[in-house]
Design an enzyme around this catalytic site. Structure first.
Site, mmCIF file in Angstrom:
data_model
loop_
_atom_site.group_PDB
_atom_site.id
_atom_site.type_symbol
_atom_site.label_atom_id
_atom_site.label_comp_id
_atom_site.label_asym_id
_atom_site.label_seq_id
_atom_site.Cartn_x
_atom_site.Cartn_y
_atom_site.Cartn_z
ATOM 1 N N LYS A 192 0.852 -1.188 0.000
ATOM 2 C CA LYS A 192 0.000 0.000 0.000
ATOM 3 C C LYS A 192 0.887 1.237 0.000
ATOM 4 O O LYS A 192 1.846 1.327 0.770
ATOM 5 C CB LYS A 192 -0.902 0.012 1.232
ATOM 6 N N LYS A 194 0.824 5.325 0.616
ATOM 7 C CA LYS A 194 0.119 6.508 1.086
ATOM 8 C C LYS A 194 0.393 7.650 0.109
ATOM 9 O O LYS A 194 1.532 8.110 -0.021
ATOM 10 C CB LYS A 194 0.601 6.903 2.480
ATOM 11 N N ASN A 224 -5.838 9.743 0.802
ATOM 12 C CA ASN A 224 -6.496 10.420 1.930
ATOM 13 C C ASN A 224 -7.390 11.568 1.481
ATOM 14 O O ASN A 224 -7.302 12.696 1.987
ATOM 15 C CB ASN A 224 -5.479 10.920 2.952
ATOM 16 N N HIS A 321 -7.455 -0.921 9.009
ATOM 17 C CA HIS A 321 -6.721 0.338 8.978
ATOM 18 C C HIS A 321 -5.655 0.365 10.070
ATOM 19 O O HIS A 321 -5.726 -0.365 11.052
ATOM 20 C CB HIS A 321 -7.708 1.492 9.179
ATOM 21 N N ASN A 323 -2.728 3.200 12.169
ATOM 22 C CA ASN A 323 -2.066 4.468 12.401
ATOM 23 C C ASN A 323 -0.809 4.152 13.185
ATOM 24 O O ASN A 323 -0.574 2.986 13.539
ATOM 25 C CB ASN A 323 -2.987 5.426 13.175
#
Length: 424
Positions: A192, A194, A224, A321, A323
């Site tokens: 993935k 970002k 995002n 997900h 973080n």
């Protein structure tokens, strides 16, 4: 088994300068370690956000949880909701005001629920995955989570940074090199990126470079919500047959629905559907085809299992997900993924970026071929490293950061930077 004490330990750990559509990560990431103690001498741990406003909300609800049975998760959720009623804070969209929003309640409740599940598992001698229905898989695949990044954190201006262990990734070649480094070390079998950092054409080229370097490897791109629906449609068409899903190309349910009408691949989200109240409008508009679950804001592990059942009902795919986080969260994520039959995409994790400062003693959470084996010990199956916990707590006291602010940190080095969604 009554709760007698709850201890919150805010911590700060090193974070690389990872770029995203809001700016860039600061040198320190913040988390809070939650420890719950009971009258039978069994304790459990959870992990959550470390922003000062969130810590204040955690502190707000603690008095109402003392004396509850560690197995009484339903009453615990009710107590959290009652304690937060009318408190000023941020709702799930970041708006300030009076709230009792389910999303906010769930974010506060989550670490207490995880810690109680840890206690429950220890009390009966079974891993948390068994409390969630049992393991349907014992190896949980995770993805290589790539970021555009500076070589290191600048000291005064861009260009004076000393390279960290990862180095810079500011073009397709740098992105491919970063992917190779992560795959060589962890064995990840999906990737993935970002995005939302550079113009879409540049990020399309990076994805195509990854496809050439890693043929057959599932790819994902997450800007995002940095693109208008028109741009999102163009990118989706350009990446037809290249990415397995496109994550949050455009803002809000309505923007995602517009892209989804013509996108040739599924759209995923962890931005426009982040609480149960968002599910009905999203389903009505077919806005997303994959939801990225996150137990930190869906209300813990048992409520995330409810989300999985809803996704199965409506034919919505499920991934996970991430973080910036430590090993307590990683262990909880792994138990949840093991017990969720319809979680069929490899999960996201930031763990490689932050693993050097983990508060969990080593040995249990070890990647092999891009996957983690579900911890088999009772509860979460992990143990806190008290020495590291103390060091990270001291980091929190001295780092000078009280809330995550990617935008202000970016503006420190690029005063003209402005956070905009959409940007292109």
């Amino acid at each position: 088994m009554k709760i007698t004490e709850i201890v919150l330990t805010p911590v700060a750990f090193r974070d690389p300068p990872l770029l995203n559509s809001a700016g860039v990560h600061e040198p320190w990431a913040l988390r809070t370690i939650v420890e719950i103690h009971t009258d039978e001498g069994i304790s459990g741990v959870g992990e959550t956000y470390g922003d000062v406003a969130h810590i204040e909300r955690l502190q707000q609800v603690i008095p109402s949880l003392i004396g509850l049975d560690a197995f009484a998760l339903g009453p615990m959720h009710q107590c959290v909701a009652a304690a937060l009623e009318g408190v000023t804070g941020f709702d799930t969209h970041g708006l300030t005001g009076k709230f009792s929003a389910p999303g906010t309640i769930d974010r506060v409740y989550s670490p207490f629920e995880v810690a109680c599940l840890d206690i429950q598992g220890k009390a009966i001698g079974r891993p948390v995955v068994d409390l969630l229905g049992g393991a349907v898989r014992t190896e949980i695949p995770y993805s290589a989570y790539l970021f555009y990044k500076w070589a290191g954190h600048p000291t005064s201006k861009l260009g004076d940074e000393q390279p960290d262990q990862w180095g810079a990734a500011l073009d397709p070649a740098g992105v491919v090199a970063q992917a190779k480094q992560l795959i060589d070390e962890y064995g990840f079998k999906s990737i993935k990126l970002k995005g939302g950092v550079f113009p879409p054409e540049q990020e399309i080229e990076a994805i195509k470079a990854l496809r050439e370097a890693f043929p057959g490897t599932p790819l994902r791109l997450d800007p995002n919500a940095a693109w208008t629906p028109e741009t999102g449609i163009k990118v989706a068409q350009e990446l037809d047959g290249i990415v397995e899903y496109l994550e949050d190309p455009s803002p809000e349910i309505e923007g995602m629905a517009e892209v989804a009408k013509v996108a040739p691949m599924p759209l995923a989200t962890n931005m426009c559907v982040v609480s149960f109240e968002h599910l009905a409008p999203s389903v009505a508009q077919n806005a997303v085809q994959v939801i990225l679950s996150d137990h930190h804001y869906w209300g813990g592990l048992t409520r995330s299992a409810k989300l999985a059942a809803i996704c199965e009902t409506f034919g919505i795919g499920l991934s996970m997900h991430s973080n910036s986080h430590l090993g307590i969260s990683l262990a909880a994520m792994t138990h949840l993924a093991a017990a969720t039959p319809n979680l069929t995409y490899a999960c996201d994790t930031h763990y490689p970026w932050n693993a050097a400062d983990d508060v969990v003693k080593p040995g249990v959470l070890s990647f092999k071929d891009g996957s983690l084996t579900v911890p088999s010990g009772p509860g979460l199956g992990i143990e806190l490293d008290r020495d590291v916990l103390a060091r990270l707590a001291e980091n929190y006291r001295t780092c000078g950061i009280l809330k995550r602010d990617d935008t202000s940190y970016m503006q420190k080095f690029n005063p003209e930077y402005e956070k905009r969604r959409p940007r292109w």
